[in-house]
Enzyme design. Structure first.
Site, PDB file in Angstrom:
ATOM      1  N   ARG A   1      37.771   1.303  16.230  1.00 18.08           N
ATOM      2  CA  ARG A   1      39.005   0.555  15.997  1.00 18.08           C
ATOM      3  C   ARG A   1      40.203   1.075  16.798  1.00 18.08           C
ATOM      4  O   ARG A   1      40.968   0.280  17.360  1.00 18.08           O
ATOM      5  CB  ARG A   1      39.343   0.518  14.505  1.00 18.08           C
ATOM      6  CG  ARG A   1      38.322  -0.254  13.661  1.00 18.08           C
ATOM      7  CD  ARG A   1      38.807  -0.445  12.226  1.00 18.08           C
ATOM      8  NE  ARG A   1      39.911  -1.374  12.186  1.00 18.08           N
ATOM      9  CZ  ARG A   1      41.182  -1.019  12.002  1.00 18.08           C
ATOM     10  NH1 ARG A   1      41.515   0.243  11.827  1.00 18.08           N
ATOM     11  NH2 ARG A   1      42.125  -1.937  11.977  1.00 18.08           N
TER      12      ARG A   1
ATOM     13  N   CYS B   1      32.589  10.269  26.784  1.00 15.08           N
ATOM     14  CA  CYS B   1      33.029  10.315  28.177  1.00 15.08           C
ATOM     15  C   CYS B   1      33.775   9.031  28.538  1.00 15.08           C
ATOM     16  O   CYS B   1      33.351   8.234  29.367  1.00 15.08           O
ATOM     17  CB  CYS B   1      31.817  10.520  29.098  1.00 15.08           C
ATOM     18  SG  CYS B   1      32.259  10.976  30.779  1.00 15.08           S
TER      19      CYS B   1
END
Length: 425
Positions: free
Chosen positions: A317, A349
């Site tokens: 979110r 990453c």
């Protein structure tokens, strides 16, 4: 209201210390409170009853599809609002009968429509003319009539994030309200279709009652047009969308269910229709937290990073919606303890793997435990295994008991659905 509180300096879920769950299950982990789920359901349904509304409530399973959460709500009498064949299967598997299930969604396939008819769902919310014609054909093949609502897009601005608004003309959902009468006339003439209802849903995390009132008036006007045309409507499906507090300073305070029920009563209560409501976030958001552990404290050139073991794959979110989640240490800070501004980030990453920028928190070190609050809706439900990370386990607490209701997969299980091509040996 929720049931995550400090006791003797330690954050608990009901009567269970969160540190005990972390030690036994590991982190990151979602933790849900049965008491909060029950309270939110009871307050919402009680408000409708107190307003004298003839209503049934169907939990939007996209918010949280965990089997134990669904069973908790099923035992309280909940129906379900589903948006796929998989959600329909899961809701029934959790104990919600098909007779209490509404099938929504803008892209239902032939197979999903056939499955819904075979199971005898309560209502199918149709969102386009092609879907209506396909459903009619499938129903006629099976020798049944499909009970339907047509989802109407009332073109109402809900005042919420653009990625969770669903009631504007440029949204993909529903039929423009100016086109709805013609589609209802077509539906009434199709032999495989039984017209039952009008449906609408204008968005999520709505903190103002005015958009609801405006949408309800559009629904009321359409009902009058349909009745004048001899098309009987038994029920009105008014969706969900009522907001919850995420505790960010300056955010509007969402309206309580009692005020929402009064608006429904004022706008729709005299029409002689049964009402269907489909709350999701309102029921589960504050019933859950994401419990995570600090891996490193990293002093950067311009700021301090607190790197935790939860990532955007576990709670997307903030990255997807710029969403705010309050963050709290599991060990209660001493009164007057100094705070500092830090970025709380995950190990993924991706530069967007950030839970909070320049958030004021007590000094945190490796192995400290934190919770991201209000994570019980659209948290685990939207999680994935990006970067080769197993899905997060989920724990349900009930008083002084807790159970792992979704375990953490192993690395081996991450690849069990994959195989080498035949020529790869």
């Amino acid at each position: 209201m929720h049931h995550f509180t400090y006791r003797d300096g330690a954050l608990h879920c009901e009567d269970v210390p969160l540190a005990a769950i972390a030690a036994a299950v590991g982190t990151p982990v979602y933790v849900y409170s049965t008491a909060t789920l029950t309270r939110h359901w009871t307050v919402f349904t009680g408000a409708l009853k107190d307003a004298g509304l003839d209503a049934s409530v169907h939990f939007a399973t996209k918010a949280n599809g965990n089997m134990a959460v669904l069973r908790t709500l099923a035992d309280l009498g909940a129906g379900a609002d589903v948006v796929s064949g998989g959600e329909l299967f899961a809701a029934m598997h959790a104990g919600i009968p098909a007779s209490r299930i509404v099938f929504s969604g803008v892209g239902k396939t032939r197979d999903e429509l056939a499955y819904a008819l075979d199971q005898g769902v309560f209502q199918i919310n149709v969102e386009s003319e092609p879907e209506l014609r396909l459903l009619d054909a499938v129903a006629r093949e099976k020798g049944v009539q499909a009970p339907i609502a047509i989802r109407v897009n009332p073109d109402v601005e809900a005042g919420t994030h653009e990625k969770i608004t669903t009631g504007k003309l440029d949204n993909k959902f529903g039929i423009a309200w100016t086109q709805a009468h013609a589609l209802y006339r077509l539906a009434a003439d199709l032999p495989g279709i039984a017209v039952k209802a009008i449906a609408m849903h204008i968005g999520s995390q709505i903190a103002d009652l005015a958009p609801f009132a405006a949408a309800f008036r559009r629904m009321r006007d359409l009902l009058a047009i349909l009745r004048a045309d001899g098309i009987e409507i038994e029920r009105l499906d008014i969706g969900g969308g009522l907001g919850v507090p995420y505790d960010r300073e300056g955010d509007p305070t969402p309206m309580p269910p009692a005020d929402y029920a009064k608006v429904i009563r004022q706008e729709l209560g005299d029409l002689g229709c049964k009402l269907l409501l489909e709350p999701g976030r309102l029921i589960t958001a504050n019933a859950g937290v994401l419990l995570t552990k600090v891996i490193y404290r990293k002093e950067g050139a311009t700021r301090t990073f607190v790197i935790v073991d939860a990532g955007m794959n576990d709670l997307v979110r903030p990255a997807m919606y710029d969403a705010f989640h309050a963050i709290a240490p599991v060990r209660e800070p001493a009164a007057g303890a100094a705070t500092e501004l830090v970025d709380v980030v995950g190990p993924i990453c991706e530069s967007s793997d950030i839970f909070a920028k320049q958030r004021s928190l007590p000094r945190l070190e490796a192995d400290d435990l934190l919770v991201l609050r209000t994570a019980g809706a659209y948290g685990a439900a939207m999680s994935n295994s990006y970067n080769g990370r197993p899905l997060v386990p989920e724990v349900l607490v009930n008083g002084d008991q807790y159970a792992v209701v979704r375990r953490r997969p192993t690395w081996e299980e991450l690849v069990t659905l994959e195989s080498l091509a035949p020529w790869q040996g």
